[in-house]
Design a protein around this motif. Structure first.
Motif, mmCIF file in Angstrom:
data_model
loop_
_atom_site.group_PDB
_atom_site.id
_atom_site.type_symbol
_atom_site.label_atom_id
_atom_site.label_comp_id
_atom_site.label_asym_id
_atom_site.label_seq_id
_atom_site.Cartn_x
_atom_site.Cartn_y
_atom_site.Cartn_z
ATOM 1 N N THR A 25 -0.743 31.696 54.380
ATOM 2 C CA THR A 25 -0.620 31.590 52.923
ATOM 3 C C THR A 25 -1.778 32.287 52.217
ATOM 4 O O THR A 25 -1.605 32.794 51.111
ATOM 5 C CB THR A 25 -0.554 30.123 52.490
ATOM 6 O OG1 THR A 25 -1.668 29.402 53.025
ATOM 7 C CG2 THR A 25 0.740 29.481 52.958
ATOM 8 N N ARG A 26 -2.936 32.336 52.849
ATOM 9 C CA ARG A 26 -4.071 32.999 52.221
ATOM 10 C C ARG A 26 -3.883 34.510 52.195
ATOM 11 O O ARG A 26 -4.090 35.154 51.171
ATOM 12 C CB ARG A 26 -5.367 32.632 52.946
ATOM 13 C CG ARG A 26 -6.613 33.247 52.314
ATOM 14 C CD ARG A 26 -7.888 32.589 52.816
ATOM 15 N NE ARG A 26 -8.048 32.700 54.253
ATOM 16 C CZ ARG A 26 -7.964 31.697 55.106
ATOM 17 N NH1 ARG A 26 -7.680 30.485 54.654
ATOM 18 N NH2 ARG A 26 -8.139 31.873 56.395
ATOM 19 N N THR B 244 -0.723 30.732 46.630
ATOM 20 C CA THR B 244 -1.699 29.741 46.201
ATOM 21 C C THR B 244 -1.092 28.866 45.101
ATOM 22 O O THR B 244 -0.584 29.402 44.107
ATOM 23 C CB THR B 244 -2.972 30.419 45.664
ATOM 24 O OG1 THR B 244 -3.460 31.324 46.665
ATOM 25 C CG2 THR B 244 -4.035 29.394 45.326
ATOM 26 N N PRO B 245 -1.141 27.525 45.291
ATOM 27 C CA PRO B 245 -1.638 26.792 46.463
ATOM 28 C C PRO B 245 -0.603 26.763 47.580
ATOM 29 O O PRO B 245 0.587 26.992 47.340
ATOM 30 C CB PRO B 245 -1.861 25.382 45.893
ATOM 31 C CG PRO B 245 -0.810 25.250 44.839
ATOM 32 C CD PRO B 245 -0.684 26.607 44.219
#
Length: 596
Positions: free
Chosen positions: A196-197, A202-203
């Motif tokens: 996900t980063r 995000t989030p």
């Protein structure tokens, strides 16, 4: 111990009839103290505290240990660190057992039954099975197989965020069925934090909550996937085949109905699950197989795990003790890991384990993650798909020897040398949930103490009154939702399962002619509640929840207690309603024509 089979039951299990105790006088002091200490032990799991030790005591003890050369002398230039006594899920139950033993509320027989077993529940066999399967699963995870699989699934999703969300949800369900929830939490959480980063999501709330729910739902399918399932199968002598046959359809009902709740209600925002994402991670152009740390180990471990589970299923119907299947398999995997490390040592010299596999942490609130460490994958490892094994610095000529140093320093250096030669074995040993063993034993002893003092009979009377008013449907719904709730207040789902299994045993013994639909429904409702209870109200509803929160914190992701409750409550409600509804239909079909 006698076992009576109800010929009208086609459930594939034997009811283990405990001695029906007539003692129900719980107004005496010993009984009250036993109940209070049981709940205090559970509170310590939810709210561990640290009590500071008086500075003078710390100094005195340090000087004594230093004088006996157990620890090194304190540095006079550095201030003495403040020491604390941790009141947690190990120390408080241990203190409770010792106090109950001192006042005569329990005796040696109760302690023996809490360890060796009684009334069909054999804690020592259950934990031997759990630890041995945990070693195989963690060793398989250490090869990088789950990371490889997760990357492969992510690439199959392409650029469609919704499709990828579905693929990963199914992947975590399947993985949870095969290896249990803990390995999926260990590797899957770290993978999602990285994924996900780098994709800019995000989030990452939608992805990590769906993974947590999927892993814990899936752990209900096989007896070997969760220690709570092992408690139930032991308490009622349920064969592995019969257990899975009863839970698989209700599990599928929950898995199907939970996904729309996740994708179209809770996490419908494009911010949480983007319509389109870029999966061009730093290693996207390389072969996904490079994420495997040990390809041969992954193949060997996969075959060994499949064979072990197959033998467990095949022998469960002929009353072969399950630990006799899993312990030899774990020893084979251990021997293979030793051989692998020794071969690498002869080839490359001393090595260090990858950094991500060296973590062994205590959370800020005092929760000790049970010797599992955490499989937190560093960005460099995740991006390159390989593990860098750095050489261990050689010791200088003036390094302290055994005679020149204290015992603690010497022991640490020897462990370091062992880890340099056998990094795989040492790291897996650090990740094994060994602290779960004393915790489970202590909870078994405390519940045995409750039974000894008559509390289980009191709880049984309350339960019988409920079932008499609500029937089969009430028994299934009541046991399912009560067990879910008690997971949050009974020292995780393990404590809740031990207590409620005793209540059911007492109930069955008091009513041998009980409607098999009601009996079966209550047992399997407890199975669903003990697994689904992990994602209900609090992190401490399961050790997996504590582990999940700790990994996220280490990756810089904070989940508040209120957020955990608000998001998980509708997921758990839908999952439980779907599974229990399917279970009601199932028991009526299986036992059609029997007395109702």
């Amino acid at each position: 111990m006698s076992r009576d089979v109800d010929p009208s039951s086609f459930s594939g299990y034997t009811i283990v009839n405990p001695i029906v105790r007539k003692r129900e006088d719980v107004g005496n002091g010993k009984a009250i103290v036993t109940l209070v200490l049981f709940f205090l032990s559970n509170v310590a799991v939810i709210f561990p505290v640290k009590i500071p030790i008086f500075h003078g005591i710390t100094v005195t003890v340090s000087k004594l240990l230093s004088w006996t050369r157990i620890i090194s002398p304190p540095d006079g230039d550095e201030p003495q660190k403040r020491r604390h006594i941790g009141l947690n899920y190990i120390s408080v139950p241990l203190f409770s057992v010792l106090l109950l033993l001192a006042i005569g509320a329990i005796n040696g027989t109760v302690i023996r039954k809490g360890i060796v077993g009684d009334e069909g529940v054999k804690p020592i066999n259950i934990l031997a099975l759990f630890i041995s399967l945990a070693y195989i699963s963690i060793s398989l995870d250490f090869t990088g197989l789950l990371r490889f699989s997760a990357f492969w699934v992510a690439r199959k999703g392409g650029s469609s965020g919704r499709l990828l969300f579905l693929y990963l949800y199914v992947f975590f369900l399947v993985s949870g069925v095969i290896v249990g929830n803990d390995p999926v939490i260990l590797s899957g959480t770290a993978f999602l934090a990285y994924f996900t980063r780098v994709t800019g999501i995000t989030p990452p709330t939608a992805w990590i909550f769906s993974q947590f729910a999927a892993a814990n739902m899936a752990s209900v399918v096989l007896v070997s996937s969760n220690p709570t399932n092992l408690v139930l199968s032991g308490a009622f002598s349920i064969s592995f085949i019969s257990y899975t046959a009863h839970v698989v359809l209700p599990f599928l009902a929950a898995a199907v109905l939970v996904y729309p709740v996740l994708a179209f209600i809770l996490f419908r925002s494009p911010t949480l699950v983007p319509r389109s994402i870029s999966v061009d991670t730093p290693n996207s152009n390389s072969d996904a197989s490079t994420t495997l740390v040990d390809k041969n180990g992954a193949i060997f471990g996969s075959i060994l795990l499949a064979v072990t589970l197959g033998v467990l299923v095949g022998t469960s119907a002929i009353d072969v003790p399950v630990w006799q299947v899993t312990v030899p398999a774990a020893l084979i995997m251990l021997a293979r890991d030793f051989w692998h490390d020794w071969h690498q040592y002869r080839k490359h010299g001393e090595r260090e384990p990858p950094e991500e596999f060296q973590m062994h942490r205590v959370s800020s609130r005092g929760h000790i993650i049970p010797s599992q460490g955490t499989t937190v994958l560093s960005e460099s490892t995740m991006s390159t798909g390989s593990s860098v094994l750095s050489p261990v610095p050689t010791h200088s000529a003036d390094s302290p020897t055994r005679r020149q140093t204290d015992f603690t320093t010497y022991l640490r250096s020897q462990i370091g040398k062992l880890a340099a030669r056998f990094p795989t074995v040492v790291t897996i040993a650090q990740r094994l949930p060994v602290l779960l063993v004393p915790f489970a034993f202590l909870m078994f002893i405390l519940v045995q103490g409750l039974s000894n003092q008559g509390w289980v009979e009191i709880f049984t009377k309350w339960w019988i009154a409920w079932v008499n008013k609500t029937g089969t449907v009430g028994a299934i719904g009541g046991m399912g939702f009560i067990s879910c709730l008690l997971c949050n207040v009974c020292g995780t789902n393990i404590g809740a399962t031990i207590l409620l299994a005793r209540v059911l045993q007492s109930w069955f013994a008091q009513d041998p002619s009980l409607d098999p639909r009601t009996r079966d429904g209550a047992i399997y409702a407890l199975a669903f509640g003990s697994n689904y209870g992990a994602f209900t109200l609090t992190f401490s509803a399961s050790l997996a929840g504590l582990l999940w929160r700790q990994i996220l914190r280490q990756k810089g992701i904070r989940i508040r207690a209120r957020q955990f409750l608000v998001l998980n409550l509708p997921i758990a409600f839908v999952a439980m309603t779907a599974s229990l509804g399917a279970l009601v239909g199932e028991v009526y079909v299986v036992h059609r024509g029997t007395a109702g």
